[in-house]
Design a protein around this motif. Structure first.
Motif, mmCIF file in Angstrom:
data_model
loop_
_atom_site.group_PDB
_atom_site.id
_atom_site.type_symbol
_atom_site.label_atom_id
_atom_site.label_comp_id
_atom_site.label_asym_id
_atom_site.label_seq_id
_atom_site.Cartn_x
_atom_site.Cartn_y
_atom_site.Cartn_z
ATOM 1 N N ALA A 107 -4.479 14.517 -2.273
ATOM 2 C CA ALA A 107 -4.125 15.558 -1.305
ATOM 3 C C ALA A 107 -2.637 15.586 -0.988
ATOM 4 C CB ALA A 107 -4.925 15.360 -0.019
ATOM 5 N N ARG A 108 -1.940 14.446 -1.094
ATOM 6 C CA ARG A 108 -0.501 14.390 -0.799
ATOM 7 C C ARG A 108 0.329 14.377 -2.082
ATOM 8 N NH1 ARG A 108 -3.045 11.488 3.009
ATOM 9 N NH2 ARG A 108 -3.085 9.604 1.726
ATOM 10 N N TYR A 109 -0.188 14.988 -3.114
ATOM 11 C CA TYR A 109 0.446 14.950 -4.436
ATOM 12 C C TYR A 109 1.900 15.414 -4.402
ATOM 13 C CZ TYR A 109 1.404 16.111 -9.334
ATOM 14 O OH TYR A 109 1.978 16.210 -10.580
ATOM 15 N N GLU A 111 3.915 15.276 -2.005
ATOM 16 C CA GLU A 111 4.713 14.559 -1.018
ATOM 17 C C GLU A 111 5.197 13.201 -1.519
ATOM 18 O OE1 GLU A 111 2.350 14.272 2.502
ATOM 19 O OE2 GLU A 111 1.793 16.402 2.472
ATOM 20 N N HIS A 112 4.556 12.623 -2.517
ATOM 21 C CA HIS A 112 4.939 11.283 -2.975
ATOM 22 C C HIS A 112 5.659 11.355 -4.314
ATOM 23 C CE1 HIS A 112 1.807 11.281 -6.038
ATOM 24 N NE2 HIS A 112 0.886 11.578 -5.116
ATOM 25 N N SER A 113 6.150 10.215 -4.742
ATOM 26 C CA SER A 113 6.894 10.137 -6.002
ATOM 27 C C SER A 113 6.166 9.278 -7.016
ATOM 28 C CB SER A 113 8.296 9.562 -5.758
ATOM 29 O OG SER A 113 9.040 10.407 -4.910
ATOM 30 N N GLY A 114 4.873 9.426 -7.040
ATOM 31 C CA GLY A 114 4.074 8.689 -8.009
ATOM 32 C C GLY A 114 3.130 7.699 -7.385
ATOM 33 N N ILE A 115 3.514 7.140 -6.234
ATOM 34 C CA ILE A 115 2.677 6.174 -5.512
ATOM 35 C C ILE A 115 2.481 6.688 -4.094
ATOM 36 C CG2 ILE A 115 2.464 3.797 -4.697
ATOM 37 C CD1 ILE A 115 4.266 2.956 -7.010
ATOM 38 N N ASP A 116 1.241 6.752 -3.666
ATOM 39 C CA ASP A 116 0.912 7.211 -2.314
ATOM 40 C C ASP A 116 0.825 5.984 -1.410
ATOM 41 O OD1 ASP A 116 -0.002 8.353 -0.021
ATOM 42 O OD2 ASP A 116 -1.851 9.166 -0.871
ATOM 43 N N ALA A 117 1.902 5.721 -0.626
ATOM 44 C CA ALA A 117 1.946 4.513 0.211
ATOM 45 C C ALA A 117 0.812 4.499 1.223
ATOM 46 C CB ALA A 117 3.294 4.430 0.913
ATOM 47 N N ARG A 118 0.544 5.627 1.866
ATOM 48 C CA ARG A 118 -0.530 5.678 2.866
ATOM 49 C C ARG A 118 -1.879 5.402 2.214
ATOM 50 N NH1 ARG A 118 0.185 11.353 5.768
ATOM 51 N NH2 ARG A 118 -1.907 10.773 6.506
ATOM 52 N N ALA A 133 -6.667 4.460 -4.247
ATOM 53 C CA ALA A 133 -5.289 4.858 -3.951
ATOM 54 C C ALA A 133 -4.586 5.446 -5.160
ATOM 55 C CB ALA A 133 -4.508 3.646 -3.451
ATOM 56 N N SER A 134 -5.275 5.625 -6.274
ATOM 57 C CA SER A 134 -4.626 6.122 -7.479
ATOM 58 C C SER A 134 -4.246 7.584 -7.319
ATOM 59 C CB SER A 134 -5.550 5.965 -8.693
ATOM 60 O OG SER A 134 -5.663 4.613 -9.049
ATOM 61 N N LYS A 175 6.256 18.095 -11.215
ATOM 62 C CA LYS A 175 4.885 17.946 -10.715
ATOM 63 C C LYS A 175 3.914 18.818 -11.533
ATOM 64 C CE LYS A 175 5.233 15.207 -7.028
ATOM 65 N NZ LYS A 175 4.418 13.983 -6.821
ATOM 66 N N GLN A 176 4.359 20.017 -11.880
ATOM 67 C CA GLN A 176 3.503 20.928 -12.630
ATOM 68 C C GLN A 176 3.214 20.376 -14.028
ATOM 69 O OE1 GLN A 176 6.215 21.795 -10.952
ATOM 70 N NE2 GLN A 176 5.413 23.109 -9.302
ATOM 71 N N GLU A 177 4.224 19.813 -14.657
ATOM 72 C CA GLU A 177 4.028 19.265 -16.005
ATOM 73 C C GLU A 177 3.068 18.087 -15.976
ATOM 74 O OE1 GLU A 177 8.299 20.253 -18.187
ATOM 75 O OE2 GLU A 177 8.150 18.508 -16.863
ATOM 76 N N ILE A 178 3.140 17.283 -14.926
ATOM 77 C CA ILE A 178 2.243 16.120 -14.814
ATOM 78 C C ILE A 178 0.802 16.577 -14.677
ATOM 79 C CG2 ILE A 178 1.590 14.220 -13.284
ATOM 80 C CD1 ILE A 178 4.611 13.764 -12.823
#
Length: 776
Positions: A107-109, A111-118, A133-134, A175-178
């Motif tokens: 859901a926070r895709y 907002e993060h830079s690959g790792i969702d800390a929360r 958390a993946s 983000k779109q390419e990922i």
């Protein structure tokens, strides 16, 4: 004065020391932990826990891409693959696919830079009970580079690697390419690698853009575990998972509550279209394409490797686009026509076989029957596999006599049964086979190719592999040669009387006197009537006058490459030819005497759209426009008054078609040139049919020539093959978008040969037969 006690001060100092010590050790441990974590990540980035992708690998992650076969009308009709992946760009994804993915997986895709800390903290605190958390990026890293280990500690180390790779991917791609890479990489099972293939296979959608919201939610739901959430095996579980995805979309504002409720109420609906090599449309044609492109790739290097060696395209991994001439609609109609007629014809055949003691063969000895069975066993997959395992022939043949569970072919669907492999060979040899090929005479484009009734069980391609005796369908080449050389008119007459070719002439070893099928030898017939009635004696007279070598030269120029011996009997069609050769050669007549080499593959492109191959038309003059048109006019007589007349009138009372041919009569009103063919003992039934912009040939017979009907009532070409042509053409004409011609054949300018027989009689003082005029 009393001495002051120092005990409280010492206790206070001790207490202060203890707090300070705890704080100090806390920060030491904290810093050590931070350093340890950083060190672990550094070790992971250095490849200590396993090989890490290089910059080049991150820039170009290796994916096997399926080669696509694209029809002339833009439909994908097949793929060659190790992984059936069709790459899809982000802009080709509908919004609801992306929204469903983010709402469900991350859901926070954005907002993060690959790792969702929360998410990671939540997973640690609640030990994963409130979700993992993946991130999408981490899942992509796992798919691309680490895979998944069943060992817990190895999996922990892989997680660290995935974190490192995820941050690198975020720096490398948008983000779109990922998102596009992730959806292209995921294995949805059933040969559906990536969302492009999954859209086609599970919902028959040509591309993801066409997916409905509930279909997109189904595929996104499968991302959790496609083995568990397999819609073919666990539809109820998949529907529940789909509804969870829809609920997530509503939770994050992508759907209203009303939309969510209405979508959740829709039952799970699949439109399953497998893309296995044995399944789908145009299976025989796809095998031909596979062989052709494989040979082409071996002869056309794509570049050099670092050591200077040639590198070649891999059709299973390089994502080529093969553009073919086949029209998916016409291919579908052709396959339907074959299925409809052959299923009914087979019923009659099996009914007659009940009284046949040598079934499924006729007119052979018991020794010949055993030889056929032995050949069938030696050609089987079972024999090959057991031979590879080192078993002797007696041991292998013994296994053919033991009953085993198996699936067998039937027109009502594949059937589970128990029988011996030997009996299964006889069972399948009792099924009649068929081939159909349809071509545009002017362009050479092959529009439909049906090599058999079922590729999974009968892999021999009756279009391009099977050479069978052509019978009377060869007679138009005899007539065309005579017309081209002698300028004969369809109205010219020849005697029907028997003719004898003496020994030593035209390759005849002893006197040869052909017979007519009806036993009639009196009077005269015009050439048009003689071809319409397929009179053997007239064909023999023409051959005797012009010679077999001349006929063979015309056949060769018309694209026939199979061996033809220069003997008198070719006048009656004693030669074995391929259906593909016959269609190409007959198209010469429709194309005003010009042979156009049949085209199957129009171009090949690489995965970037660069054209690697472009076909070049090959044409050559064969006969004059006049001779070609007159030959067409002769063959029109076949459908006006000859063996093809049932295309026009369909006289039910002349034949017993009980439950054999559906949709009869056909009642075509447009000009049709055609020729039927029936070989000795009814082993082969042919029909070649031509309209101005489409030439179609059909063959029907048994795998073995000894598998045939007992009489011509059902065994003739007009009964076995012609109905398939008629059903196919009815379907093509019903599809107005195809623009199949109903017009008359074009008349060449300055036509000097008279084709109007009434006018011909008026302009001739007396009807002198050709026997006198040309010395026949």
């Amino acid at each position: 004065m009393a001495k002051k006690s120092t005990t409280p001060t010492k206790n206070k100092d001790k207490k202060s020391f203890n707090v300070f010590t705890y704080i100090k050790w806390f920060w030491i441990l904290f810093a050590t932990g931070i350093v340890a974590v950083v060190f672990i990540f550094l070790l992971a980035s250095w490849g200590v826990f396993g090989e890490m992708p290089t910059f080049e690998e991150l820039e170009n992650p290796q994916n096997d891409l399926a080669t696509q076969i694209i029809s002339a009308d833009g439909k994908q009709i097949g793929t060659f693959f190790r992984e059936n992946r069709t790459p899809v760009l982000f802009e080709d994804l509908p919004d609801h696919v992306v929204e469903a993915l983010i709402a469900t997986e991350d859901a926070r895709y954005y907002e993060h830079s690959g790792i969702d800390a929360r998410g990671t903290l939540r997973a640690i605190l609640f030990l994963g009970s409130r979700g993992g958390a993946s991130t999408i990026t981490q899942q992509l890293a796992k798919q691309l580079f680490t895979g998944g280990s069943q060992n817990r500690w190895e999996r922990y180390l892989q997680k660290v690697q995935e974190w490192v790779i995820a941050t690198r991917l975020e720096r490398q791609y948008t983000k779109q390419e990922i998102i596009a890479m992730y959806l292209n990489k995921y294995d949805f099972l059933n040969q559906a690698i990536g969302i492009g293939s999954a859209s086609r296979i599970y919902f028959n959608r040509a591309n993801p853009k066409q997916l409905k919201i509930e279909e997109a939610a189904t595929l996104v739901g499968m991302l959790k575990n496609s083995s568990l959430y397999n819609p073919r095996r666990r539809p109820e579980l998949v529907e529940t998972r789909r509804n969870t995805v829809l609920a997530q979309m509503a939770k994050y504002g992508y759907l209203s509550e009303k939309e969510k409720d209405s979508l959740q109420a829709i039952p799970l609906k699949l439109d399953y279209n497998p893309e296995d090599h044995d399944d789908g449309i145009a299976t025989y044609f796809r095998q031909y394409v596979r062989d052709w492109v494989s040979d082409w790739a071996k002869a056309h290097p794509k570049g050099k490797d670092e050591e200077g060696n040639d590198m070649y395209f891999d059709i299973y991994r390089d994502g080529l686009r093969i553009n073919v001439s086949i029209d998916s609609r016409m291919q579908k109609y052709a396959e339907e026509a074959v299925r409809e007629h052959m299923a009914n014809l087979q019923k009659e055949f099996l009914k007659q076989e009940k009284t046949n003691k040598t079934s499924p063969f006729r007119d052979i000895s018991s020794e010949e029957r055993e030889r056929i069975i032995m050949r069938g066993m030696k050609n089987s997959d079972r024999y090959y596999v057991l031979k590879q395992q080192g078993m002797s022939d007696p041991e292998i043949f013994d296994t053919f006599t033991k009953k085993t569970e198996m699936k067998v072919f039937s027109w009502d669907g594949y059937k589970d049964t128990i029988m011996t492999p030997r009996d299964s060979i006889l069972y399948h040899k009792a099924y009649l086979r068929s081939g159909l090929m349809s071509m545009e005479p002017q362009t050479g484009y092959i529009k439909a190719w049906v090599g058999g009734v079922d590729y999974k069980y009968f892999k021999y391609d009756q279009v391009n592999q099977g050479a069978r005796q052509v019978g009377s369908t060869f007679k138009p080449f005899v007539y065309a040669t005579a017309i081209d050389q002698l300028k004969l008119s369809p109205c010219d007459t020849l005697p029907v009387a028997q003719v004898t070719i003496p020994a030593g002439k035209h390759g005849v070893t002893e006197d040869w006197t052909p017979k007519n099928s009806d036993g009639e030898y009196a009077g005269y017939l015009s050439l048009k009537d003689a071809l319409a009635q397929s009179v053997n004696t007239v064909s023999a007279r023409l051959m005797d006058r012009i010679g077999p070598e001349t006929i063979i030269r015309l056949a060769r120029k018309s694209g026939i490459e199979s061996d033809i011996q220069p003997v008198a009997s070719i006048a009656l069609g004693s030669v074995d030819l391929k259906l593909s050769e016959m269609v190409g050669a007959y198209s010469t007549f429709a194309n005003q005497g010009i042979y156009t080499k049949p085209v199957t593959i129009t171009s090949i492109q690489d995965s970037n759209g660069t054209i690697l191959y472009q076909f070049v038309p090959e044409t050559r003059d064969v006969i004059s426009k006049e001779a070609a048109f007159v030959t067409i006019n002769l063959m029109e007589g076949v459908t006006q008054s000859g063996s093809g007349v049932r295309l026009r009138t369909g006289p039910r009372d002349r034949y017993d078609f009980k439950n054999v041919i559906t949709g009869y009569p056909y009642l075509f009103e447009n000009p049709i040139a055609g020729k039927t063919g029936t070989t000795q003992n009814q082993s082969d039934g042919w029909f070649m049919g031509i309209v101005p912009n489409l030439c179609t040939g059909v063959w029907v017979g048994g795998e073995e020539r000894a598998t045939h009907f007992s009489s011509t009532q059902y065994g003739q070409g007009a009964t076995m093959a012609l109905p398939i042509w008629a059903l196919y053409m009815k379907k093509c004409y019903a599809d107005k978008a195809l623009d199949v011609s109903k017009e008359a054949f074009p008349v060449p300018e300055n036509l000097t040969i008279q084709i109007d027989c009434e006018e011909y009689k008026k302009t001739t003082e007396e009807n002198i037969d050709v026997d006198e005029e040309f010395g026949f």
